[in-house]
Write an enzyme that holds these catalytic residues in place. Structure first.
Site: not given
Ligand SMILES: Cc1ncc(COP(=O)(O)O)c(C=O)c1O
Length: 376
Positions: A178, A180-182
Site C-alpha cells: 500500500h 503508506t508502506k516502505n
C-alpha cells in the site's frame, strides 16, 4: 504542509510502467510480476512468493489455504488493522484477542498459551512498525499445539528477526505494498509468502479463482478447470512494474528510512530520558526497517495536544489503530482473552510522525524543531 506520508518514488517507475504497457500483457503473472516474486523468493529465502492486490487479499488467501471453518478460533492482537481479523471472520472464525507488550506494541507472546483452546487453528502475529514479534516462542507454541502461524508482515518488508526475513518464519507470510508502506506497487498491493511447500500448489489454485490456470500457463496441464475455492488474487503487471522500480532501490530506500528514524531518535532521546514521552524499543534480535517512528505521550489528552500543535505548524502526525476488540465488529466476532492491560491505554497515547522515503532533511528538521518547542 509536511504530510504524514508520501508514496515512495525513485524515478524509474514511469519507464517500467511504459515497458509493461508495451509488453502486450498487463494482467497478472506478467514479466514484472515474475521478477518481483523471484526477487522476494531469493531475498527472503522463501520457496514461493505470490503477488496479490493487497495484504488484505493475502490474509484472505491464507485463511482459505489453512481451511478455516465456522467456529474455529484464531489468536491475534487487538491492536492491528481490521484486515488481520476480517480475513478469518469471513471464513466464520472467532477472533481471540491477546494483549500487546507495551515496549513493541506486538502481541505478548507470554499470554498466547492461555488463549489456546481445542478450537484454536492459528496464531497471527503482527509485526508492528516492522519490529519482529518473539517468533521463537510463537513457533514453539504452534508446534506444541499443531497450529498454523500466519505472519501479518504488512509493515515488515525488509525487516528480519535473528537473520530471518519477517514473513518467512511462519507457515504463511503477508506483505503490504500500500502507498503508506516502505515499498509500494503504485498505491495498492500485497504478497503472500508460502513458506510451507505443501501449501504451494493449493495457494496457486486459490489465487487463480479456484482453477489450475497457473499449471496450464506453465504447460503442465493441457486445459484448466475449476478445482477448489478461490478468488481473483492477482496483481496487475502494471503495478508490479511500479514495485520493481522500488525494489531495484530497495536498499537505498531502507537506508534512507533508517537514517531518518535515527535522526528522530537522536534528537528526541534527551527528552525521553527526562520522562516526557516514550520512544520505540528495538529488541536485540530484530533488524527493523524504519517503517514508522512513534512517540507515546503521557495520555490521550497530551497526545491530542501534540497532534494539534503540529497541525498548526502545518505538520501532519497521526494516531493509529483503534483496538479491534472494543469496535462494533470486534465485539460481534471476537473476544479478549485475559485482561486488556496495555492495548487500549497504550494505543491512546501513541502518535506517529512524518516518515517516508522522500522526506527531506530540511522537512525533518522542521518537524523536530516543532516537537522540541512543544515540549519546551
Ligand atoms: C498490520 C496490517 N495488516 C494488514 C494491512 C492491510 O494492508 P493492505 O492495505 O495492503 O490491504 C495493514 C494496512 O495498513 C496493516 O497495517
Amino acid at each position: 504542509m509536511i504530510p504524514f506520508n508520501a508514496p515512495p518514488v525513485t524515478g524509474s517507475e514511469a519507464d517500467y510502467m511504459h515497458s509493461a504497457m508495451a509488453s502486450g500483457k498487463l494482467c497478472g503473472d506478467g514479466g514484472f510480476t515474475r521478477r518481483v516474486q523471484q526477487w522476494f523468493e531469493q531475498r527472503c529465502h522463501v520457496p514461493k512468493v505470490l503477488l496479490t492486490p493487497s495484504c488484505t487479499a493475502s490474509l484472505e488467501m491464507a485463511a482459505l489455504l489453512i481451511n478455516i471453518q465456522p467456529g474455529d478460533e484464531v489468536i491475534m492482537p487487538s491492536y492491528t488493522f481490521v484486515s488481520t481479523a476480517n480475513a478469518f471472520v469471513l471464513r466464520g472464525a472467532k477472533i481471540i484477542f491477546v494483549d500487546v507488550r507495551p515496549d513493541t506494541m506486538n502481541i505478548d507472546e507470554t499470554l498466547i498459551e492461555a488463549a489456546i483452546t481445542e478450537k484454536t487453528r492459528a496464531i497471527v502475529p503482527v509485526h508492528y512498525a516492522g519490529v519482529a514479534c518473539e517468533m521463537d516462542v510463537i513457533m514453539a507454541l504452534a508446534d506444541k499445539y499443531k497450529l498454523y502461524v500466519i505472519e501479518d508482515a504488512a509493515q515488515g518488508v525488509m525487516s528480519s528477526w535473528k537473520g530471518q526475513s519477517l514473513g518467512s518464519i511462519g507457515h504463511i507470510g503477508c506483505f503490504s505494498f500500500h502507498e503508506t508502506k516502505n515499498y509500494t506497487a503504485g498505491g495498492e498491493g500485497g504478497a503472500t509468502l508460502i513458506n510451507d511447500p505443501t501449501l504451494i500448489e493449493r495457494a496457486e489454485v486459490i489465487r487463480e479463482k479456484g482453477t489450475n490456470r497457473s499449471q496450464f500457463f506453465r504447460g503442465q496441464v493441457d486445459k484448466y478447470t475449476w478445482r477448489d475455492l478461490g478468488s481473483s488474487y492477482l496483481m496487475s503487471d502494471l503495478q508490479a512494474a511500479y514495485l520493481w522500480a522500488q525494489l531495484e532501490n530497495a536498499d537505498l530506500i531502507n537506508q534512507r528510512r533508517l537514517a531518518l528514524w535515527q535522526n528522530y531518535y537522536d534528537a528526541l532521546s534527551p527528552l525521553a530520558d527526562q520522562g516526557r514521552f516514550t520512544l520505540p524499543t528495538l529488541p536485540a534480535d530484530c533488524q527493523h526497517n524504519a517503517h514508522m517512528f512513534y512517540l507515546k505521550l503521557r495520555d490521550q489528552e497530551d497526545r491530542d495536544h501534540l497532534i494539534t500543535w503540529l497541525k498548526e505548524a502545518e505538520i501532519l502526525s497521526v494516531f493509529h489503530y483503534i483496538p479491534l476488540h472494543s469496535s462494533p465488529a470486534g465485539l460481534q466476532f471476537g473476544e479478549f482473552s485475559g485482561e486488556d492491560c496495555y492495548t487500549t491505554v497504550e494505543s491512546e497515547r501513541l502518535v506517529r510522525l512524518p516518515m517516508y522515503y522522500n522526506l527531506t532533511d530540511n522537512q525533518q528538521k522542521i518537524v523536530i524543531g516543532s516537537l522540541l518547542s512543544f515540549f519546551s
